[in-house]
Design an enzyme around this catalytic site. Structure first.
Site, PDB file in Angstrom:
ATOM      1  N   TRP A 101      -2.191   1.508   0.663  1.00 20.37           N
ATOM      2  CA  TRP A 101      -0.839   1.081   1.079  1.00 20.37           C
ATOM      3  C   TRP A 101      -0.805   0.701   2.552  1.00 20.37           C
ATOM      4  CZ3 TRP A 101       1.348  -0.472  -2.942  1.00 20.37           C
ATOM      5  CH2 TRP A 101       1.327   0.249  -4.140  1.00 20.37           C
ATOM      6  N   ASP A 171       5.515   4.824   6.624  1.00 26.43           N
ATOM      7  CA  ASP A 171       5.789   4.727   5.195  1.00 26.43           C
ATOM      8  C   ASP A 171       5.711   6.150   4.643  1.00 26.43           C
ATOM      9  OD1 ASP A 171       5.703   4.430   2.448  1.00 26.43           O
ATOM     10  OD2 ASP A 171       4.070   2.954   2.433  1.00 26.43           O
ATOM     11  N   LYS A 195       9.174   7.703  -6.068  1.00 28.14           N
ATOM     12  CA  LYS A 195       8.199   8.775  -5.971  1.00 28.14           C
ATOM     13  C   LYS A 195       8.915  10.126  -5.952  1.00 28.14           C
ATOM     14  CE  LYS A 195       5.171   5.558  -5.748  1.00 28.14           C
ATOM     15  NZ  LYS A 195       4.579   4.938  -4.578  1.00 28.14           N
TER      16      LYS A 195
HETATM   17  C1  LIG Z   1       4.142   3.523  -4.276  1.00 29.43           C
HETATM   18  C2  LIG Z   1       3.947   3.291  -2.833  1.00 29.43           C
HETATM   19  C3  LIG Z   1       4.205   2.036  -2.255  1.00 29.43           C
HETATM   20  C4  LIG Z   1       4.635   0.829  -3.066  1.00 29.43           C
HETATM   21  O1  LIG Z   1       5.928   0.996  -3.519  1.00 29.43           O
HETATM   22  P1  LIG Z   1       6.696  -0.181  -4.282  1.00 29.43           P
HETATM   23  O2  LIG Z   1       8.078   0.360  -4.364  1.00 29.43           O
HETATM   24  O3  LIG Z   1       6.044  -0.338  -5.613  1.00 29.43           O
HETATM   25  O4  LIG Z   1       6.602  -1.398  -3.471  1.00 29.43           O
HETATM   26  C5  LIG Z   1       4.041   1.913  -0.895  1.00 29.43           C
HETATM   27  N1  LIG Z   1       3.651   2.951  -0.134  1.00 29.43           N
HETATM   28  C6  LIG Z   1       3.391   4.167  -0.664  1.00 29.43           C
HETATM   29  C7  LIG Z   1       2.967   5.278   0.233  1.00 29.43           C
HETATM   30  C8  LIG Z   1       3.528   4.380  -2.029  1.00 29.43           C
HETATM   31  O5  LIG Z   1       3.274   5.581  -2.544  1.00 29.43           O
END
Ligand SMILES: *Cc1c(COP(=O)(O)O)cnc(C)c1O
Length: 360
Positions: A101, A171, A195
């Site tokens: 990511w 993030d 998540k």
């Molecule tokens: C799942 C995830 C993403 C991507 O998320 P989307 O909503 O599918 O774009 C980005 N960063 C992290 C840390 C993730 O766990």
């Protein structure tokens, strides 16, 4: 009806109490005669839903007025572009690469400016964090970017890096609300909801107000400007209204559970149970450096791909679902977010012990 223990990395389990409440309100939300799905986002009823959600989130985390809370769309992945478009004043940003990511975020940012990689653990397939002791942050960098919890590899920053005074952008998709955090350590953070918070379709961004500017990169679409969403209180266009409503219920549930300190205690107990088992197992082993282990995502292997496969299949038959590791790493991964009950982890560990006995 029978509910399973869903160990998916996302979309992931939601608290049963939240789902039950949403079910009860499905046909008639509080006497409105309609579902929140059918409701005008300009109605006073929805306004109250989104304002309450924001206030509950502010209370939970301790977010002061100096930060905006934005409910956006496009997933965490869209933030990979929104961050540079809105924050790259000097067109320079410094990134730490700790997994897929962070890598995606850095390559997106490269489309807009000069990206420096401050450190990477890719050579060791991201089984630990890179050395953070003295980062060569550039004097004119607009921000330093991290992915705080690496969902795929199962590592987490247990202390934030020293950014040498530059704004930290994080993030936090797979760790937001799993434990207390000090928002003042961040310029901004963002989290995709699916998540640890709510349904896919919502991404929450918390941005310090002075970072929200009119003079974003030329050509930035209106919908990708933080200022537009901040000025319109996340109601510039039709928001993901039902998703925000469910997020609001999860915030309320977290408050009822005792807030983020209580969640941290519960999450530590769940993770300890699993890691302690892994550390003494003769069949399974965790794949991540101990000091960098995530509380939320726990990857493990047997070292034998066929046995891994057999384990995932046998676990599924017992109601322990989605234990297959990410396709890029193989093995297994148990995601044990806020809504995973202790009983789910207990059942998993008992099942692993039985499987170990049979297969050793
Ligand atoms: C799942 C995830 C993403 C991507 O998320 P989307 O909503 O599918 O774009 C980005 N960063 C992290 C840390 C993730 O766990």
């Amino acid at each position: 009806m029978s509910r399973v223990y869903n160990f998916s990395a996302g979309p992931a389990m939601l608290p049963e109490a939240v789902l039950q409440e949403a079910a009860n309100e499905m046909l008639d939300y509080k006497g409105s005669g309609m579902s929140v799905m059918e409701m005008s986002h300009r109605s006073s009823t929805f306004e109250s839903i989104i304002q309450t959600a924001e206030q509950d989130l502010r209370d939970l985390v301790g977010i002061p007025d100096t930060y905006e809370v934005l409910f956006l769309q496009g997933g965490a992945s869209q933030q990979f572009a929104m961050v540079p478009m809105n924050l790259m004043k000097n067109r320079k940003a410094d990134y730490l690469i700790t997994g897929a990511w962070a890598k995606k975020a850095a390559s997106e940012a490269k489309k807009y400016g000069d990206v420096k990689i401050l450190g990477s653990s890719e050579a060791d397939t991201f089984t630990h964090l890179p050395d953070l002791s003295d980062l060569a942050v550039r004097d004119d960098a607009d921000y330093v970017y991290i992915c705080e919890n690496n969902t795929i590899y199962g590592t987490k920053y247990h202390t934030l890096p020293d950014t040498k005074g530059k704004d930290l952008v994080a993030d936090v998709s797979s760790c937001f609300l799993s434990e207390p955090l000090d928002i003042t350590q961040y310029g901004m953070l963002f989290a995709g909801a699916q998540k640890n918070i709510g349904p896919a379709g919502v991404v929450i961004a918390v941005v310090r107000k002075d970072l929200i500017r009119e003079d974003v990169l030329a050509g930035t679409p209106t919908m990708l400007q933080y200022k537009i969403h901040a000025d319109n209180k996340s109601l510039y266009n039709t928001p993901p209204a039902y998703g925000i409503y469910i997020c609001g219920k999860v915030f309320r549930w977290l408050k009822d559970m005792g807030g983020l300190e209580a969640m941290q205690t519960a999450n530590q107990a769940k993770a300890k149970l699993l890691y302690d088992y892994l550390d003494q197992s003769k069949l399974f082993r965790g794949t991540v450096a101990k000091e960098d282990r995530s509380l939320m995502n726990v990857p493990f292997v047997t070292g034998n791909a066929d046995l891994d496969k057999a384990f995932v299949a046998a676990a599924k038959a017992e109601g322990l679902l989605e234990l297959k590791g990410h396709r890029s790493v193989g093995g297994m991964r148990a995601s044990i977010y806020n809504a995973m009950p202790l009983a789910g982890v207990e059942k998993l560990v008992a099942f692993m012990a039985a499987f170990e006995k049979e297969n050793l």
